[in-house]
Design a protein around this motif. Structure first.
Motif, mmCIF file in Angstrom:
data_model
loop_
_atom_site.group_PDB
_atom_site.id
_atom_site.type_symbol
_atom_site.label_atom_id
_atom_site.label_comp_id
_atom_site.label_asym_id
_atom_site.label_seq_id
_atom_site.Cartn_x
_atom_site.Cartn_y
_atom_site.Cartn_z
ATOM 1 N N THR A 151 0.829 -1.210 0.000
ATOM 2 C CA THR A 151 0.000 0.000 0.000
ATOM 3 C C THR A 151 0.861 1.257 0.000
ATOM 4 O O THR A 151 2.018 1.244 0.430
ATOM 5 C CB THR A 151 -0.929 0.049 1.227
ATOM 6 N N ARG A 164 -7.430 -5.506 -4.559
ATOM 7 C CA ARG A 164 -7.138 -4.081 -4.436
ATOM 8 C C ARG A 164 -8.398 -3.235 -4.509
ATOM 9 O O ARG A 164 -8.450 -2.136 -3.977
ATOM 10 C CB ARG A 164 -6.153 -3.671 -5.529
ATOM 11 N N VAL A 210 -7.222 -0.719 3.705
ATOM 12 C CA VAL A 210 -6.030 -0.094 3.150
ATOM 13 C C VAL A 210 -5.159 0.483 4.262
ATOM 14 O O VAL A 210 -3.950 0.632 4.116
ATOM 15 C CB VAL A 210 -6.408 1.018 2.134
ATOM 16 N N HIS A 257 -9.520 5.726 1.997
ATOM 17 C CA HIS A 257 -9.795 4.464 1.307
ATOM 18 C C HIS A 257 -9.299 4.586 -0.116
ATOM 19 O O HIS A 257 -8.728 5.617 -0.513
ATOM 20 C CB HIS A 257 -11.288 4.113 1.360
ATOM 21 N N GLY A 258 -9.492 3.545 -0.901
ATOM 22 C CA GLY A 258 -8.914 3.482 -2.231
ATOM 23 C C GLY A 258 -9.468 4.464 -3.230
ATOM 24 O O GLY A 258 -8.843 4.696 -4.272
ATOM 25 N N LYS A 302 -15.663 1.041 0.804
ATOM 26 C CA LYS A 302 -15.313 2.458 0.639
ATOM 27 C C LYS A 302 -16.551 3.346 0.800
ATOM 28 O O LYS A 302 -16.490 4.373 1.479
ATOM 29 C CB LYS A 302 -14.675 2.665 -0.741
#
Length: 415
Positions: free
Chosen positions: A83, A412, A303, A275-276, A254
């Motif tokens: 990450t 991911r 994450v 978050h992503g 998310k």
């Protein structure tokens, strides 16, 4: 035992002392001597036990002893991390170890300018910390070469496997010399880790300083059985009891993190989220504000469950139980760091009983129940009458409304 007893030069030991680090941790005591001797190392230790120094200090010392500047676009040592947050933290630690020396530490991660990264790599890098995806992008551009790398480190290797980076690793590793030194560090030991070790390490020294899946000793754990629709209300009550303490709250998705953050903001909490779907700049600003105490609550997906070293975190809330039981250990490992005490609270809805059972099997114990009673039925089936909202109940499990169907994380994309 001191760091000098382990074989470190006095100059590096002094840099550690300047940071208030005088005594090696168990993983450092056992990993540094074989690493200095050039052995491949496979280290298993809890998060927050100093794994970065365990591999970073030996590499720094040997590069300082060699004293050879890297060629343009080349690197002497490559550290792969799953990450961006972990990669940046590794760079910060390595920079502290090597400050005032000629060693150049570099960082390549997604979410930042690839052209700027390529320009920095052109000058050569002693220790390069990278996430696999961005490194492959730079390799495709011929902005970096790995044929001069003498060291390869896989940090949080188990999470790299979970996130599907094995294919990237298979592409990256052959670009390094075969006679390199390889070190692999992880918090857990899934079955695939042995395959990874056999593929990339040569006669490694295996070091295990804590049983895989064992939470940090100073984390006080608690469990509440609560309807999904009542979780926000209960979390608000718990956070309200320690508004000045730093608290991490983990959600499964998310969108759930965003909804919960908005609900807590409406209740007057100084709250942020990572978050992503957040840009790298947004993530870094949120983490900086959290570290500085400007934000008291940070809502995150997994994450953030690895590598984040924020010693001031006193409370961790598992708002949603993780689908991967090992992630529970990584989440609660964000508190009780550097010898401090910490508290971890888990909320379990009727639909999460299977996740709870998997977590308790992984950690080898039952989490003490502080509220509610276990949901009945196989696989957490709802008991009669469950699901009815109480008068004055709070928002839904993901920030309001009805509980949404659970979605399995997919590598991911779930970060």
């Amino acid at each position: 035992m001191t760091f000098e007893d382990l074989g470190l030069q006095s100059g590096l030991a002094r840099k550690l002392a300047e940071q208030g680090i005088s005594d090696p941790t168990p993983i450092q005591s056992r990993a540094i001597p074989p690493a200095l001797a050039g052995r491949d190392v496979m280290g298993i230790a809890q998060t927050g036990t100093g794994k970065t120094a365990a591999y970073g200090l030996p590499m720094a010392q040997k590069l300082l002893q060699t004293g050879v500047a890297p060629e343009p676009k080349s690197v002497h040592g490559l550290i792969l991390a799953p990450t961006r947050e972990l990669a940046k933290q590794i760079v910060d630690n390595l920079a502290a170890f090597t400050r005032g020396t000629h060693l150049k530490v570099g960082l390549v991660i997604g979410g930042a300018s690839i052209n700027a990264q390529a320009n920095r790599l052109h000058r050569g890098t002693d220790l390069l910390v990278a996430t696999p995806g961005r490194l492959i992008d730079l390799l495709d551009r011929k902005a970096v070469r790995l044929d001069k790398a003498r060291y390869l480190v896989l940090d949080e290797a188990d999470q790299m496997l979970d996130m599907g980076f094995i294919h990237a690793l298979r592409r990256i590793a052959p670009l390094l010399p075969k006679d390199r030194q390889t070190m692999l560090f992880s918090a857990t030991m899934p079955k695939l880790m042995n395959e990874l070790s056999q593929a990339y390490l040569t006669d490694p020294v295996r070091i295990e300083v804590s049983p895989p899946g064992k939470p940090a000793d100073k984390v006080t754990q608690a469990l509440h059985f609560v309807e999904q629709a009542e979780k926000t209300r209960l979390l608000t009550e718990h956070l309200d009891a320690h508004r000045e303490d730093l608290a991490l709250v983990f959600t499964r998705t998310k969108h759930g993190a965003d909804r919960l953050m908005k609900a807590l903001d409406r209740d007057g909490f100084a709250v942020g989220t990572i978050h992503g779907n957040k840009s790298q700049g947004q993530r870094e600003r949120a983490l900086k504000a959290f570290r500085n105490g400007e934000l008291k609550v940070l809502v995150a997906t997994d994450v953030a469950a690895r590598g984040l070293d924020i010693p001031g975190v006193r409370h961790v809330y598992n708002f949603d139980l993780p689908n991967v039981p090992d992630n529970y250990v990584h989440r609660i490992g964000r508190t009780a760091r550097a010898g401090r005490d910490g508290r971890a609270v888990a909320y379990c809805s009727p639909a999460e009983m299977s996740e709870l059972k998997a977590i308790q099997k992984t950690i080898g114990r039952e989490i003490p129940v502080n509220g509610g009673t276990p949901w009945g039925g196989a696989h957490g089936a709802r008991p009669e009458g469950a699901g009815k909202r109480k008068p004055g109940g709070g928002g839904g499990g993901n920030g309001g409304g009805k509980a949404r169907p659970r979605r399995r994380s997919r590598g991911r994309r779930a970060a």
